[in-house]
Design a protein around this motif. Sequence first.
Motif, PDB file in Angstrom:
ATOM      1  N   GLU A  70      -5.755   3.265  44.605  1.00  0.00           N
ATOM      2  CA  GLU A  70      -5.031   2.667  45.742  1.00  0.00           C
ATOM      3  C   GLU A  70      -3.532   2.970  45.685  1.00  0.00           C
ATOM      4  OE1 GLU A  70      -6.395   1.490  48.100  1.00  0.00           O
ATOM      5  OE2 GLU A  70      -8.231   0.440  47.599  1.00  0.00           O
ATOM      6  N   THR A  78       0.641  -1.007  49.978  1.00  0.00           N
ATOM      7  CA  THR A  78       0.259  -0.993  48.559  1.00  0.00           C
ATOM      8  C   THR A  78       1.483  -0.744  47.668  1.00  0.00           C
ATOM      9  OG1 THR A  78      -0.495   1.258  49.014  1.00  0.00           O
ATOM     10  CG2 THR A  78      -2.180  -0.421  48.772  1.00  0.00           C
ATOM     11  N   ALA A 179      -1.368  -6.453  37.101  1.00  0.00           N
ATOM     12  CA  ALA A 179      -2.452  -6.529  38.098  1.00  0.00           C
ATOM     13  C   ALA A 179      -1.863  -6.852  39.468  1.00  0.00           C
ATOM     14  CB  ALA A 179      -3.442  -7.608  37.691  1.00  0.00           C
ATOM     15  N   VAL A 180      -2.367  -6.170  40.487  1.00  0.00           N
ATOM     16  CA  VAL A 180      -1.923  -6.446  41.864  1.00  0.00           C
ATOM     17  C   VAL A 180      -3.159  -6.728  42.698  1.00  0.00           C
ATOM     18  CG1 VAL A 180      -0.728  -5.516  43.880  1.00  0.00           C
ATOM     19  CG2 VAL A 180       0.011  -4.851  41.593  1.00  0.00           C
ATOM     20  N   ASN A 181      -3.241  -7.929  43.242  1.00  0.00           N
ATOM     21  CA  ASN A 181      -4.377  -8.257  44.098  1.00  0.00           C
ATOM     22  C   ASN A 181      -4.053  -7.865  45.528  1.00  0.00           C
ATOM     23  OD1 ASN A 181      -6.126  -9.284  42.182  1.00  0.00           O
ATOM     24  ND2 ASN A 181      -5.019 -11.256  42.162  1.00  0.00           N
ATOM     25  N   LEU A 182      -4.732  -6.825  45.987  1.00  0.00           N
ATOM     26  CA  LEU A 182      -4.437  -6.337  47.329  1.00  0.00           C
ATOM     27  C   LEU A 182      -5.324  -7.045  48.348  1.00  0.00           C
ATOM     28  CD1 LEU A 182      -4.257  -2.486  46.728  1.00  0.00           C
ATOM     29  CD2 LEU A 182      -2.342  -4.028  47.167  1.00  0.00           C
ATOM     30  N   PRO A 183      -4.736  -7.704  49.331  1.00  0.00           N
ATOM     31  CA  PRO A 183      -5.565  -8.259  50.394  1.00  0.00           C
ATOM     32  C   PRO A 183      -6.121  -7.117  51.257  1.00  0.00           C
ATOM     33  CG  PRO A 183      -3.238  -8.532  50.910  1.00  0.00           C
ATOM     34  CD  PRO A 183      -3.306  -7.938  49.537  1.00  0.00           C
ATOM     35  N   ASP A 184      -7.205  -7.375  52.009  1.00  0.00           N
ATOM     36  CA  ASP A 184      -7.779  -6.312  52.848  1.00  0.00           C
ATOM     37  C   ASP A 184      -6.745  -5.748  53.812  1.00  0.00           C
ATOM     38  OD1 ASP A 184     -10.155  -6.359  51.617  1.00  0.00           O
ATOM     39  OD2 ASP A 184     -11.165  -7.676  53.072  1.00  0.00           O
TER      40      ASP A 184
END
Length: 346
Positions: A70, A78, A179-184
């Motif tokens: 990503e 991103t 860590a990177v939490n990517l939303p949709d």
Amino acid sequence: METILVLAHTENDGSLAKSAREALHAAATLHKSLAGSKLVIGLIGQNVQAAANSIAACPATKYFGVTGAEFSQSRYTTDAAAVEAICKVAQATIVVAPATSRWARVLPGVAQRLGGRVDTHVTGVAVANGKISVNRWFYKQRMEGALTRTQRPWFIGIDPGSQTPCERGAGTASVEMVAVNLPDAAKHTTVVGIREPKADAQTIKPDAQLLFVTGAGWTKKQADGQTHLPEAGKLILDFLNKSRASLGSSKSLVDLSGEGQAVLPFLSHMNQVGQTGATPRHAKGLSTCCHGEEPHTVGWRFIGERRAVNLDPNCGWARGKADVLYVEDAFKVMAKVNDLLAAGKT
Ligand SMILES: Cc1cc2nc3c(=O)[nH]c(=O)nc-3n(C[C@H](O)[C@H](O)[C@H](O)COP(=O)(O)OP(=O)(O)OC[C@H]3O[C@@H](n4cnc5c(N)ncnc54)[C@H](O)[C@@H]3O)c2cc1C
């Protein structure tokens, strides 16, 4: 106490570009001059270990990484999420990044999210009396300003080509993954590929030693009352191939295509140097068939040694804008230069 974060994205092959090493040089300069400061590195890309290893001997005490497919390509959402996450984990107060097109899109947005400030097109950094200042040019490179800021985090985008690249040796760096939490919503844009000119059609080469500028004279009627466009195109391309110079142009020449006249097909507005064009940085510049008017020569601000070939002894270059002016026919001069280059004599 400042925590200086150098932020870089990796290239497709996992390496660090020269512009990233230039930003590292600027950040290391700050770090050296600021007692008690910390220097840390943040890397973003598909895989960042090789890039971290390549600068492992630099004075940074920590390496942070955001990796994965990503994050391999330039995409605002991103990239912004990754930069924000690294800035928070590193607790960065100063963020130094190369002003690549990828970072230039992202840094102002992240600065806003974090309540910081951003300065772009920075060409110098310094510390005096414990205070950081940055330099940048204004009003199309006519005035240089020095700025200081109290707001943190302070994002500093370093103009590529303005610094000496840091050549710290390689080693093994330990990278702390963030860590990177990517939303949709962050994945709505899909990068399907990159369209770019073929390598040999790419005439703009920021790293070239020489800037070769073409002016409208190449398209004008010559002593025989005729234009010689095919010959002009051949001479110019021949010289570029042999010298590996970067190609710049006057506005008049690139504008001719917009006016429907036959012009040199390898030129576009991207090649334009000047007030409404680019201000490239090269050690040397050679201008041909270009008058050297102020709106053009203002784009030569960062060119070291300047030479010009013009039939007119009273052209703008003769008025203190070139170190050497050859009053000659550029068709003849460039044909001779190409012959000498072919014979390996220059
Ligand atoms: C607001 C504004 C912004 C502008 N921004 C820019 C900008 O960003 N960049 C820019 O370039 N211009 C810019 N201009 C335009 C600029 O003022 C000049 O008009 C332009 O640079 C002229 O281009 P030139 O020298 O190629 O063409 P010309 O003025 O037509 O000069 C051609 C030259 O070629 C020479 N010549 C002809 N044949 C030969 C030969 N055989 N050998 C050697 N010499 C020969 C002639 O003697 C002549 O000096 C701007 C103008 C304005 C008003």
